[in-house]
Design a protein around this motif. Structure first.
Motif, mmCIF file in Angstrom:
data_model
loop_
_atom_site.group_PDB
_atom_site.id
_atom_site.type_symbol
_atom_site.label_atom_id
_atom_site.label_comp_id
_atom_site.label_asym_id
_atom_site.label_seq_id
_atom_site.Cartn_x
_atom_site.Cartn_y
_atom_site.Cartn_z
ATOM 1 N N ASN A 12 29.188 38.574 74.819
ATOM 2 C CA ASN A 12 29.185 38.809 76.179
ATOM 3 C C ASN A 12 30.423 39.376 76.554
ATOM 4 O OD1 ASN A 12 31.059 36.637 76.142
ATOM 5 N ND2 ASN A 12 29.505 35.221 77.116
ATOM 6 N N ALA A 13 30.876 39.554 77.754
ATOM 7 C CA ALA A 13 32.185 40.170 78.158
ATOM 8 C C ALA A 13 33.262 39.193 77.788
ATOM 9 C CB ALA A 13 32.084 40.401 79.766
ATOM 10 N N ALA A 14 33.339 38.011 77.698
ATOM 11 C CA ALA A 14 34.290 37.199 77.414
ATOM 12 C C ALA A 14 34.522 37.260 75.795
ATOM 13 C CB ALA A 14 34.037 35.549 77.676
ATOM 14 N N LEU A 63 25.854 43.270 78.870
ATOM 15 C CA LEU A 63 26.989 43.491 79.878
ATOM 16 C C LEU A 63 28.324 43.553 79.230
ATOM 17 C CD1 LEU A 63 25.698 41.547 82.843
ATOM 18 C CD2 LEU A 63 25.352 43.853 82.497
ATOM 19 N N GLY A 64 28.292 43.182 77.651
ATOM 20 C CA GLY A 64 29.445 43.048 76.636
ATOM 21 C C GLY A 64 29.572 44.073 75.699
ATOM 22 N N ILE A 65 29.177 43.545 74.684
ATOM 23 C CA ILE A 65 29.328 44.354 73.160
ATOM 24 C C ILE A 65 28.535 45.899 73.437
ATOM 25 C CG2 ILE A 65 27.631 43.173 72.040
ATOM 26 C CD1 ILE A 65 31.209 44.679 70.743
ATOM 27 N N ASP A 66 27.019 45.554 73.928
ATOM 28 C CA ASP A 66 26.444 46.679 74.034
ATOM 29 C C ASP A 66 26.985 47.846 74.905
ATOM 30 O OD1 ASP A 66 24.557 45.202 72.369
ATOM 31 O OD2 ASP A 66 23.182 44.777 73.798
ATOM 32 N N ARG A 67 27.694 47.690 75.686
ATOM 33 C CA ARG A 67 28.370 48.805 76.596
ATOM 34 C C ARG A 67 29.392 49.234 75.878
ATOM 35 N NH1 ARG A 67 29.559 47.468 82.680
ATOM 36 N NH2 ARG A 67 29.266 49.660 82.593
ATOM 37 N N VAL A 68 29.951 48.990 74.643
ATOM 38 C CA VAL A 68 31.302 49.449 74.106
ATOM 39 C C VAL A 68 30.794 50.316 73.321
ATOM 40 C CG1 VAL A 68 33.223 48.771 73.003
ATOM 41 C CG2 VAL A 68 32.391 47.192 74.328
ATOM 42 N N PRO A 218 31.925 41.224 86.208
ATOM 43 C CA PRO A 218 30.648 40.475 87.193
ATOM 44 C C PRO A 218 30.286 39.355 86.771
ATOM 45 C CG PRO A 218 30.507 43.121 86.905
ATOM 46 C CD PRO A 218 31.439 42.705 85.910
ATOM 47 N N PRO A 219 30.171 38.162 87.431
ATOM 48 C CA PRO A 219 29.648 37.118 87.069
ATOM 49 C C PRO A 219 27.911 37.336 87.183
ATOM 50 C CG PRO A 219 30.174 36.826 89.115
ATOM 51 C CD PRO A 219 30.718 38.243 88.770
ATOM 52 N N LYS A 220 27.355 36.608 86.083
ATOM 53 C CA LYS A 220 25.938 36.794 85.929
ATOM 54 C C LYS A 220 25.263 36.190 86.927
ATOM 55 C CE LYS A 220 22.242 35.776 82.595
ATOM 56 N NZ LYS A 220 21.784 36.880 82.551
ATOM 57 N N ASP A 221 24.223 36.861 87.609
ATOM 58 C CA ASP A 221 23.749 36.289 88.543
ATOM 59 C C ASP A 221 24.523 36.010 90.019
ATOM 60 O OD1 ASP A 221 21.151 36.849 87.055
ATOM 61 O OD2 ASP A 221 21.476 34.798 86.471
ATOM 62 N N PHE A 254 35.152 45.540 81.750
ATOM 63 C CA PHE A 254 36.002 44.832 82.517
ATOM 64 C C PHE A 254 36.177 45.679 83.955
ATOM 65 C CE2 PHE A 254 37.988 44.032 78.410
ATOM 66 C CZ PHE A 254 37.154 42.986 78.222
ATOM 67 N N ARG A 255 36.171 44.863 85.043
ATOM 68 C CA ARG A 255 36.438 45.502 86.328
ATOM 69 C C ARG A 255 37.916 45.983 86.396
ATOM 70 N NH1 ARG A 255 33.812 41.403 90.653
ATOM 71 N NH2 ARG A 255 34.696 39.789 89.258
#
Length: 256
Positions: A12-14, A63-68, A218-221, A254-255
């Motif tokens: 995830n993003a973290a 929303l994390g590693i798959d976007r990189v 962005p927080p999930k949901d 990240f935003r």
């Protein structure tokens, strides 16, 4: 409490924040031939499958590693390449396997994990790596195992923060290790939530003058974790640049 399982949140993003910075710092620490020690207090299972039922249930890797993109030739890219060559293209390494991928024969790794299921999986993931895997309480074990030899090192404190007092306990542990093992860099990960409980952690680490890195996403949901933080005591020379490289690599996550 032993309910947390990271398989639901792997990649995830973290994780992008924490693991990218970890990889950069490990590369920094291994530039010279001198050995280093790596200690992790809450290691998890070490290896995750992003197509597993748990990962698919939350979809957080999307929303994390798959976007990189563009990780070739970077420390985290090298770790991912090595792990996926052995375990398949949907494998995602936790911090123990990232460390194992980037460290060398002269380096040492010690890992702690109390959750019975996670500990068994961690032992399987680290088999043949030479890592010492301990099924013991992080707050007791970290004190017992430090200082390590080689004395130059990196400690990752990464509790699940299931209990409100964990922020204060993590800060106290970081400061205790710092006093016992001043040659080591100590990195504490923490979630950023609306409740702002991480302020207690940062206050408790203030004496160590930590280098702090925070990112938001962005927080999930629309609820839950809205950012990720790292506080590093005794950061090695060049850590500022290393962290900047890590955040730039994960920039899409990240935003601004």
């Amino acid at each position: 409490m032993l309910s947390y399982q990271h398989a639901y949140h792997a990649g995830n993003a973290a994780d992008v924040h924490k693991h990218f910075v970890l990889a950069e710092l490990l590369r920094l620490l291994t530039k010279k031939d001198r050995g280093v020690s790596y200690l992790e207090t809450h290691a998890g299972r070490g290896l995750y499958d992003l197509t597993s039922e748990e990962a698919q249930k939350t979809g957080e890797a999307a929303l994390g590693i798959d976007r990189v993109e563009g990780l070739e030739g970077t420390p985290i890219g090298d770790a991912l390449e090595q792990v996926r060559a052995q375990h398949g293209e949907t494998a995602y390494p936790g911090s123990p396997l990232i460390a194992s991928s980037l460290l060398r024969e002269q380096d040492k790794i010690a890992l702690m994990e109390m959750h019975p299921q996670e500990h068994r999986a961690l032992r399987r993931a680290m088999k043949g790596s030479g890592a010492a895997v301990h099924n013991r309480d992080a707050y007791e074990g970290a004190k017992a195992l430090t200082p390590m030899d080689p004395r130059r090192g990196l400690v990752l404190i990464d509790p699940p923060y299931e209990l409100k007092d964990e922020y204060g306990r993590a800060a106290k542990l970081a400061m205790t290790i710092h006093k016992r093992w001043p040659e080591a860099a100590i990195m504490v990960w923490y979630p950023i939530l609306d409740a702002g409980r991480h302020a207690e952690l940062l206050s408790g680490m203030a004496e160590g003058e930590p280098l702090v890195s925070e990112v938001s996403f962005p927080p999930k949901d629309g609820r839950g974790m809205k950012g990720s933080g790292l506080a590093i005591i005794g950061a090695p020379y060049g850590a500022d640049e290393a962290i900047a490289r890590a955040i730039a690599l994960g920039g899409r996550v990240f935003r601004p």
